[in-house]
Design a protein around this motif. Sequence first.
Motif, mmCIF file in Angstrom:
data_model
loop_
_atom_site.group_PDB
_atom_site.id
_atom_site.type_symbol
_atom_site.label_atom_id
_atom_site.label_comp_id
_atom_site.label_asym_id
_atom_site.label_seq_id
_atom_site.Cartn_x
_atom_site.Cartn_y
_atom_site.Cartn_z
ATOM 1 N N SER A 32 0.827 -1.194 0.000
ATOM 2 C CA SER A 32 0.000 0.000 0.000
ATOM 3 C C SER A 32 0.867 1.252 0.000
ATOM 4 O O SER A 32 0.584 2.220 -0.706
ATOM 5 N N ARG A 33 1.935 1.252 0.773
ATOM 6 C CA ARG A 33 2.840 2.401 0.853
ATOM 7 C C ARG A 33 3.526 2.642 -0.491
ATOM 8 O O ARG A 33 3.666 3.770 -0.932
ATOM 9 N N LYS A 34 3.929 1.562 -1.155
ATOM 10 C CA LYS A 34 4.559 1.699 -2.471
ATOM 11 C C LYS A 34 3.573 2.264 -3.486
ATOM 12 O O LYS A 34 3.933 3.090 -4.325
ATOM 13 N N GLN A 35 2.319 1.843 -3.408
ATOM 14 C CA GLN A 35 1.303 2.364 -4.316
ATOM 15 C C GLN A 35 1.067 3.850 -4.059
ATOM 16 O O GLN A 35 0.895 4.624 -4.999
ATOM 17 N N GLN A 36 1.069 4.247 -2.790
ATOM 18 C CA GLN A 36 0.896 5.661 -2.456
ATOM 19 C C GLN A 36 2.058 6.488 -2.995
ATOM 20 O O GLN A 36 1.852 7.580 -3.532
ATOM 21 N N ASP A 37 3.283 5.963 -2.860
ATOM 22 C CA ASP A 37 4.464 6.672 -3.376
ATOM 23 C C ASP A 37 4.394 6.812 -4.889
ATOM 24 O O ASP A 37 4.712 7.861 -5.444
ATOM 25 N N LEU A 38 3.970 5.757 -5.569
ATOM 26 C CA LEU A 38 3.855 5.783 -7.021
ATOM 27 C C LEU A 38 2.796 6.789 -7.456
ATOM 28 O O LEU A 38 3.016 7.570 -8.386
ATOM 29 N N LEU A 39 1.659 6.805 -6.779
ATOM 30 C CA LEU A 39 0.596 7.754 -7.106
ATOM 31 C C LEU A 39 1.067 9.187 -6.908
ATOM 32 O O LEU A 39 0.823 10.056 -7.745
ATOM 33 N N LEU A 40 1.787 9.450 -5.815
ATOM 34 C CA LEU A 40 2.302 10.794 -5.570
ATOM 35 C C LEU A 40 3.294 11.186 -6.664
ATOM 36 O O LEU A 40 3.255 12.308 -7.172
ATOM 37 N N SER A 41 4.177 10.266 -7.049
ATOM 38 C CA SER A 41 5.143 10.556 -8.118
ATOM 39 C C SER A 41 4.420 10.891 -9.419
ATOM 40 O O SER A 41 4.814 11.818 -10.135
ATOM 41 N N GLN A 42 3.365 10.159 -9.728
ATOM 42 C CA GLN A 42 2.596 10.431 -10.946
ATOM 43 C C GLN A 42 1.961 11.817 -10.883
ATOM 44 O O GLN A 42 2.002 12.576 -11.859
ATOM 45 N N LYS A 43 1.379 12.151 -9.740
ATOM 46 C CA LYS A 43 0.762 13.481 -9.587
ATOM 47 C C LYS A 43 1.804 14.585 -9.753
ATOM 48 O O LYS A 43 1.540 15.594 -10.413
ATOM 49 N N ILE A 44 2.965 14.393 -9.161
ATOM 50 C CA ILE A 44 4.029 15.397 -9.257
ATOM 51 C C ILE A 44 4.469 15.559 -10.705
ATOM 52 O O ILE A 44 4.608 16.680 -11.205
ATOM 53 N N LEU A 45 4.701 14.440 -11.398
ATOM 54 C CA LEU A 45 5.146 14.520 -12.798
ATOM 55 C C LEU A 45 4.123 15.237 -13.677
ATOM 56 O O LEU A 45 4.495 16.074 -14.510
ATOM 57 N N VAL A 46 2.853 14.927 -13.497
ATOM 58 C CA VAL A 46 1.814 15.584 -14.301
ATOM 59 C C VAL A 46 1.776 17.076 -14.004
ATOM 60 O O VAL A 46 1.729 17.910 -14.915
ATOM 61 N N TRP A 47 1.833 17.433 -12.731
ATOM 62 C CA TRP A 47 1.753 18.854 -12.363
ATOM 63 C C TRP A 47 2.950 19.629 -12.891
ATOM 64 O O TRP A 47 2.799 20.685 -13.504
ATOM 65 N N VAL A 48 4.149 19.089 -12.673
ATOM 66 C CA VAL A 48 5.357 19.780 -13.133
ATOM 67 C C VAL A 48 5.385 19.844 -14.659
ATOM 68 O O VAL A 48 5.809 20.852 -15.229
ATOM 69 N N GLY A 49 4.911 18.782 -15.324
ATOM 70 C CA GLY A 49 4.859 18.807 -16.786
ATOM 71 C C GLY A 49 3.950 19.898 -17.321
ATOM 72 O O GLY A 49 4.222 20.491 -18.373
ATOM 73 N N ASN A 50 2.882 20.200 -16.615
ATOM 74 C CA ASN A 50 1.943 21.243 -17.038
ATOM 75 C C ASN A 50 2.289 22.630 -16.498
ATOM 76 O O ASN A 50 1.716 23.621 -16.947
ATOM 77 N N HIS A 51 3.174 22.689 -15.504
ATOM 78 C CA HIS A 51 3.540 23.961 -14.873
ATOM 79 C C HIS A 51 5.056 23.998 -14.665
ATOM 80 O O HIS A 51 5.530 23.819 -13.546
ATOM 81 N N PRO A 52 5.830 24.240 -15.727
ATOM 82 C CA PRO A 52 7.292 24.238 -15.585
ATOM 83 C C PRO A 52 7.772 25.337 -14.633
ATOM 84 O O PRO A 52 7.081 26.335 -14.419
ATOM 85 N N GLU A 53 8.955 25.116 -14.101
ATOM 86 C CA GLU A 53 9.608 26.080 -13.204
ATOM 87 C C GLU A 53 8.828 26.295 -11.910
ATOM 88 O O GLU A 53 8.666 27.416 -11.435
ATOM 89 N N VAL A 54 8.334 25.216 -11.318
ATOM 90 C CA VAL A 54 7.572 25.315 -10.072
ATOM 91 C C VAL A 54 8.461 25.051 -8.871
ATOM 92 O O VAL A 54 9.520 24.434 -8.978
#
Length: 99
Positions: A32-54
């Motif tokens: 469960s912890r690994k899945q949470q880490d993976l989900l957070l990484s995905q959210k971060i990548l999507v956000w940074v990809g749409n909002h560079p220089e954050v």
Amino acid sequence: MNAATASLQGDLVGVSTALCLCLCTAGLFVASRKQQDLLLSQKILVWVGNHPEVTAGQVARAVGCSSPTARVGLDRLTKEGFLSRRQLHGGVRRYSLVT
């Protein structure tokens, strides 16, 4: 019945079952912890990809985590080569997706 009670009663099947349940529960927690880490990484990548220089603070607010948690995720993704980090004056770090 738990492992200690089963052990006192000499019930080896009970001990075995109780220990198996403990290990299974621990395994589910880790998964469960690994899945949470993976989900957070995905959210971060999507956000940074749409909002560079954050900044880490901006990412934390956007994905719903604390700033220290965002920094750990950003640093891990930077180390893995998905993000680039640029240090500005005053120690401010800005993150962008590696293209």
